[in-house]
Design an enzyme around this catalytic site. Sequence first.
Site, short mmCIF file in Angstrom:
data_model
loop_
_atom_site.label_atom_id
_atom_site.label_comp_id
_atom_site.label_asym_id
_atom_site.label_seq_id
_atom_site.Cartn_x
_atom_site.Cartn_y
_atom_site.Cartn_z
N ASP A 144 5.91 -2.99 -24.36
CA ASP A 144 6.67 -1.78 -24.04
C ASP A 144 5.94 -0.87 -23.06
OD1 ASP A 144 4.64 -1.09 -25.74
OD2 ASP A 144 5.85 0.23 -27.02
N HIS B 56 -10.02 -6.71 1.69
CA HIS B 56 -9.31 -6.03 0.61
C HIS B 56 -10.00 -6.28 -0.73
CE1 HIS B 56 -5.26 -5.67 2.98
NE2 HIS B 56 -6.17 -4.79 3.36
N ASP C 272 -13.47 2.44 1.16
CA ASP C 272 -12.15 2.66 1.77
C ASP C 272 -11.28 3.27 0.68
OD1 ASP C 272 -9.62 2.52 2.91
OD2 ASP C 272 -10.00 0.63 3.92
N ASP D 4 -6.27 8.35 4.02
CA ASP D 4 -6.80 6.99 4.11
C ASP D 4 -8.11 7.06 4.89
OD1 ASP D 4 -7.24 4.29 4.30
OD2 ASP D 4 -5.35 3.81 5.29
N HIS E 174 -8.72 -7.19 12.10
CA HIS E 174 -7.55 -6.40 11.71
C HIS E 174 -7.21 -5.40 12.80
CE1 HIS E 174 -10.17 -2.98 10.72
NE2 HIS E 174 -10.93 -3.84 10.05
N HIS F 77 -2.73 2.33 12.00
CA HIS F 77 -1.39 2.23 11.42
C HIS F 77 -0.90 3.64 11.14
CE1 HIS F 77 -2.92 3.18 7.36
NE2 HIS F 77 -3.89 2.31 7.59
N HIS G 249 0.91 2.84 4.67
CA HIS G 249 1.27 2.14 5.90
C HIS G 249 2.73 2.50 6.19
CE1 HIS G 249 -1.97 -1.19 5.10
NE2 HIS G 249 -2.49 -0.05 5.54
N GLU H 278 -9.35 2.93 12.60
CA GLU H 278 -10.27 2.26 11.67
C GLU H 278 -10.84 0.96 12.23
OE1 GLU H 278 -8.34 0.51 8.20
OE2 GLU H 278 -6.45 1.38 8.85
N TYR I 192 -17.63 -7.03 11.19
CA TYR I 192 -17.96 -7.75 9.96
C TYR I 192 -18.81 -8.96 10.33
CZ TYR I 192 -14.01 -4.85 8.75
OH TYR I 192 -13.16 -3.77 8.59
N ARG J 295 -16.87 -0.51 8.52
CA ARG J 295 -15.59 0.01 8.99
C ARG J 295 -15.61 1.53 8.84
NH1 ARG J 295 -12.65 -2.87 6.11
NH2 ARG J 295 -11.95 -1.56 4.37
N GLU K 172 -13.10 5.07 9.31
CA GLU K 172 -11.68 5.41 9.41
C GLU K 172 -11.44 6.90 9.20
OE1 GLU K 172 -7.48 3.92 7.32
OE2 GLU K 172 -9.40 3.56 6.32
#
Length: 435
Positions: A46, A251, A268, A279, A360, A364, A371, A389, A393, A402, A404
């Site tokens: 539930d 990710h 991130d 972001d 990448h 965005h 996004h 961003e 790597y 990275r 951003e």
Amino acid sequence: MADPIARYQPIDASLFIQNRKKLAEKLLPNSLVVLHANDIMPTNEDGVVPFKQNSDFFYLTGIDQEESIVLLYPDAPDPSQRSLLFVKKTSPTIALWEGDKYTLEGAAHTSGISNVYWLEEFPRLLHRLMGKVDYVYLNSNEHARAEVIVETRNARFIKWCQAHYPLHQYKRLAPIMSYLRATKSAAELALIRQACMITRDGFLEMLPCVRPGVMEYALEASLSRSFLERGSRGFAYSPIVASGARANILHYIANSQACQAGDLILLDVGAEYACYNADMTRVVPVSGHFNQRQKEVYQAVLCVMETAKKLLRPGISLAKYHQEVGKVMTEELLQLGLLTSAEVAQADPHSPPYKRYFMHGTSHHLGLGVHDWVDMDRALEAGMVLTVEPGIYIPEEGIGIRLENNIHILDNGVEDLMADIPLTVEAIEEAMQAV
């Protein structure tokens, strides 16, 4: 009268009134818009997932509650039929188990829609309006990267409506909403700025927790507590706290490992505020200082970031923008010794070698969606908010960096909404030493 559920401060209904006016200007004559709130999604037994409102529904109503519907009929001869809102009828039992829900008066105050009804009135009033209109706009998720497996409330209604009213002319609402939501009003920018401020404060409060041996999830917990204390519902998306070589997993969300001395931590993260999102990505050294190679790679990423910010301007397409950023990234990778002039000269233009280290996109759109869906062929305009961003790597070196920030495009230049969050090597090290 405040929203009975929200943690954030009440939003002036003029925002949603203006948004509905913008939509009305894009509709064909004698059209009806029908838009549903999101479902509450189940977990197991539930249990349920915390509620997340449909972005388009919130944009038009400000209602942050499940089982809600809005009907918009701008050309209705009767003014009382031009905007109708339906909310779930509350009861003592619901109040006991779930707490307060919208009253009719509260929903009217939040949305700026004066004609508010309980949900049970929807079929009758919909039928009355369907007999008058020529076009019906219905909504769906048309994000280019969306994989919609679970049937949504809007999707179920599309089937029902077309089955019961097969002779109407149906139109897609999603492209219009994408167009409208791409540029942000002053009121929307204020909410995004608040999300950015909460993100900044959480980041600064987390820095004292960074030390060799700390668990990635402990840093996540620090950020979560700080966000929640400031009126956010928490993270805008699943946070990435990736130390060492795990920063090369784009990710990575396990956040389950110990941070080792000498490594970097890629964070991130972003806070949500009033359904609007921040972001941010930052990289910090576990031991408080970057080593020489880490500094070199960090400076390369920062150089690409600063150049990319200058490229963002009204009139440029994202395709052209990403192409220009790729050229800058290629130069930085050459300087780092990761690419050679020969392989760059001989490269297939459809598969540039810089993609081995930066796979990448650079930017965005950002807003009610982390996004936001905007037509990729649409040129950038003043009022849009995008991330910047870039990243480099290098799995073989255990380095993933990275950076951003969130950028508001102006008529002439940009506004960096995260300019007050430490970014340079010196600023990061200084902030870590200050705690």
